[in-house]
Design an enzyme around this catalytic site. Sequence first.
Site, mmCIF file in Angstrom:
data_model
loop_
_atom_site.group_PDB
_atom_site.id
_atom_site.type_symbol
_atom_site.label_atom_id
_atom_site.label_comp_id
_atom_site.label_asym_id
_atom_site.label_seq_id
_atom_site.Cartn_x
_atom_site.Cartn_y
_atom_site.Cartn_z
ATOM 1 C CE1 TYR A 23 -34.175 -4.547 36.211
ATOM 2 C CE2 TYR A 23 -34.452 -5.255 33.859
ATOM 3 C CZ TYR A 23 -34.931 -4.976 35.241
ATOM 4 O OH TYR A 23 -36.422 -5.143 35.534
ATOM 5 C CG HIS A 99 -35.587 -2.776 43.715
ATOM 6 N ND1 HIS A 99 -36.255 -3.850 43.384
ATOM 7 C CD2 HIS A 99 -36.243 -2.220 44.821
ATOM 8 C CE1 HIS A 99 -37.414 -4.105 44.252
ATOM 9 N NE2 HIS A 99 -37.261 -3.159 45.104
#
Length: 111
Positions: A23, A99
């Site tokens: 991430y 995302h």
Amino acid sequence: MSDILVINGPNLNLLGTREPDVYGTQSLSDIENKLKKIASPSQLEFLQSNAEHEIIDAIQVAKKNGIKFIIINPGPLTHTSIALRDTFLSTQIPFIEVHISNIFKREEFRK
């Protein structure tokens, strides 16, 4: 009044420390600040919640408040929430799902 609601779902409050190899190292606050620089700050409203019902409530309220568009990163709710899908269908607010990671290069269940 805001025109765009930016929603971040479960666990996205942990960005910057959560699995940085997947991430990245930017916090949710860092991302929100970048968005504010791109758009007029008065156009954006932000919500992060780990609770599905709070996200659904926010979308329903957004309809009443005249929000014109939603940007949502539902996190794991992408794979499990029929209720979230139904909320978008019933409110008819245009939205885009985003995302941080490439879900198509991850575990099979995320595809």
